[in-house]
Write a protein that holds these residues in place. Structure first.
Motif, PDB file in Angstrom:
ATOM      1  N   GLY A 140       0.844  -1.183   0.000  1.00  7.02           N
ATOM      2  CA  GLY A 140       0.000   0.000   0.000  1.00  7.02           C
ATOM      3  C   GLY A 140       0.877   1.229   0.000  1.00  7.02           C
ATOM      4  N   PRO A 141       0.308   2.418   0.138  1.00  9.41           N
ATOM      5  CA  PRO A 141       1.056   3.653  -0.071  1.00  9.41           C
ATOM      6  C   PRO A 141       2.374   3.767   0.697  1.00  9.41           C
TER       7      PRO A 141
ATOM      8  N   MET B  28       1.334  -3.593  13.948  1.00  9.01           N
ATOM      9  CA  MET B  28       1.581  -3.409  12.521  1.00  9.01           C
ATOM     10  C   MET B  28       0.386  -2.759  11.834  1.00  9.01           C
ATOM     11  N   GLN B  29      -0.813  -3.240  12.099  1.00 11.47           N
ATOM     12  CA  GLN B  29      -1.993  -2.650  11.479  1.00 11.47           C
ATOM     13  C   GLN B  29      -2.144  -1.192  11.888  1.00 11.47           C
TER      14      GLN B  29
ATOM     15  N   ALA C  86      -1.965   4.548  10.382  1.00 13.12           N
ATOM     16  CA  ALA C  86      -1.483   5.893  10.694  1.00 13.12           C
ATOM     17  C   ALA C  86      -0.657   6.496   9.565  1.00 13.12           C
ATOM     18  N   ARG C  87       0.069   5.670   8.818  1.00 10.58           N
ATOM     19  CA  ARG C  87       1.049   6.177   7.855  1.00 10.58           C
ATOM     20  C   ARG C  87       0.556   6.227   6.409  1.00 10.58           C
TER      21      ARG C  87
ATOM     22  N   ALA D 210       1.227   9.067   3.051  1.00 14.97           N
ATOM     23  CA  ALA D 210       2.019   8.483   1.973  1.00 14.97           C
ATOM     24  C   ALA D 210       1.266   8.540   0.646  1.00 14.97           C
ATOM     25  N   LEU D 211      -0.037   8.268   0.681  1.00 15.38           N
ATOM     26  CA  LEU D 211      -0.840   8.338  -0.539  1.00 15.38           C
ATOM     27  C   LEU D 211      -0.851   9.762  -1.094  1.00 15.38           C
TER      28      LEU D 211
END
Length: 361
Positions: free
Chosen positions: A216-217, A275-276, A281-282, A286-287
């Protein structure tokens, strides 16, 4: 109360096991293990999850149980981690079970199958819905103990050099995708490729492949895929809630004192949840950065989604018809998924859809 403080000074919950932290550090033997990861160090959220795990095991045992971690390729290639654990080359590995789809498609249930469970549903199935017992029985036959150790949430559908609007656009496409998803895409004309995460950018840059899915992003940004394939698709229908897992050689597991087993279970559950949270949160920021740097965001067309669902369902039904181990898990898993989706449409989905729409105003 902060989670880390609670785990350090209070009571540790890991599934059904509950252990008092101070008791773990008293009187245990000094043990040293090696952990092989399927992932490069640059992917700090996935690789870092296992780092958190090894650190917590050491803390919970007063530094007596030390697990040294090695990135993909340092001991064995990333796609051979499970083999290394089974062979006793390392005592424990951190990997994704669907990498081993070719050995037996049943492995994929410990990670993700097309149009499967979301992250929360996967955790619920394993921890409360009978999945742990089914998977433990399956993995025992392969000399392994399996533990939940992370989830990315629903992944993106990948990076493409050109727009993909119809099923016809998929024909002949060399796509970094594997397992059930690869087999499903193959029925729509795709040529699936299985490539470790660390090699994806080079394969796209050289033209060895035309498209690639990763995570993902946040992780995709680190791999720099936007530079070589700008069309970014969603959703990753083959990974609604892909779980990462720790696999322990069963003979080594049986040698451990019960307190050390409890430490492993507690630490793995902590890194699973964390991890999830990190991805949630990130990923938004990032996207936004990826779009700013040239990513063209798309969703797969209904034609592609409908065709993918049909082929994926056909493939799983076919596998259940010929593979007893697969069928033993698939039937109760399918019932759990269907019940979860009926519940999700009552409250969760309407609430989320409303908030998404309201956020546009």
């Amino acid at each position: 109360m902060q989670r880390r403080s609670f785990l350090k000074h209070g009571t540790l919950a890991a599934g059904a096991a509950t252990v008092a932290a101070p008791a773990l550090a008293q009187g245990g033997p000094a043990i040293s293990w090696r952990l092989a990861s399927s992932f490069p160090k640059t992917l700090d959220t996935i690789y870092g999850s296992a780092e958190r795990f090894t650190k917590r095991v050491a803390e919970l045992t007063g530094g007596k149980f030390v697990i040294r971690q090695f990135a993909g390729g340092e001991i064995v290639p990333g796609l051979q981690v499970m083999d290394a654990v089974q062979a006793g080359t390392v005592e424990i590995g951190h990997t994704a079970s669907y990498y081993y789809f070719g050995k037996d498609p049943t492995f994929a249930f410990d990670c993700a199958v097309p149009f499967g469970l979301t992250s929360r549903q996967q955790t619920a199935w394993i921890d409360q819905g009978g999945g742990r017992e089914l998977l433990r029985d399956f993995f025992k036959g392969h000399g392994l103990i399996n533990l939940m150790a992370g989830n990315t949430g629903t992944q993106m559908g990948g990076w493409f050099r050109k727009e993909i609007k119809t099923v016809a656009d998929l024909k002949g496409l060399k796509f970094r995708i594997a397992g059930f998803a690869g087999r499903t895409m193959e029925r729509m004309g795709v040529v699936p490729q299985q490539i470790p995460g660390g090699d994806v950018y080079a394969a796209l840059e050289k033209g060895t492949i035309d498209a690639a899915e990763w995570v993902g992003p946040y992780d995709d940004e680190k791999l720099g895929l936007v530079k070589v394939a700008p069309h970014y698709y969603a959703p990753g229908w083959w990974e609604a809630g892909p779980q990462l897992s720790l696999y322990v050689n069963i003979k080594e597991w049986e040698k451990l004192p019960k307190e050390y087993k409890a430490a492993i279970e507690a630490a793995s559950f902590e890194c699973h949840v964390a991890m999830q949270a990190e991805y949630d949160a990130r990923n938004p920021a990032a996207l936004a950065r990826l779009i700013k740097n040239g990513a063209k965001l798309h969703t797969f067309s209904k034609e592609i989604m409908d065709a993918s669902y049909k082929h994926a369902t056909d493939i799983m039904e076919e596998e259940a018809g010929r593979n007893a181990a697969f069928r033993k898990i698939y039937e109760p898993w399918k019932r759990f998924r269907n019940d979860q989706n009926q519940w999700a449409k009552v409250a969760e989905a309407p609430m989320q859809n409303f908030l998404i729409g309201a956020g546009r105003k």
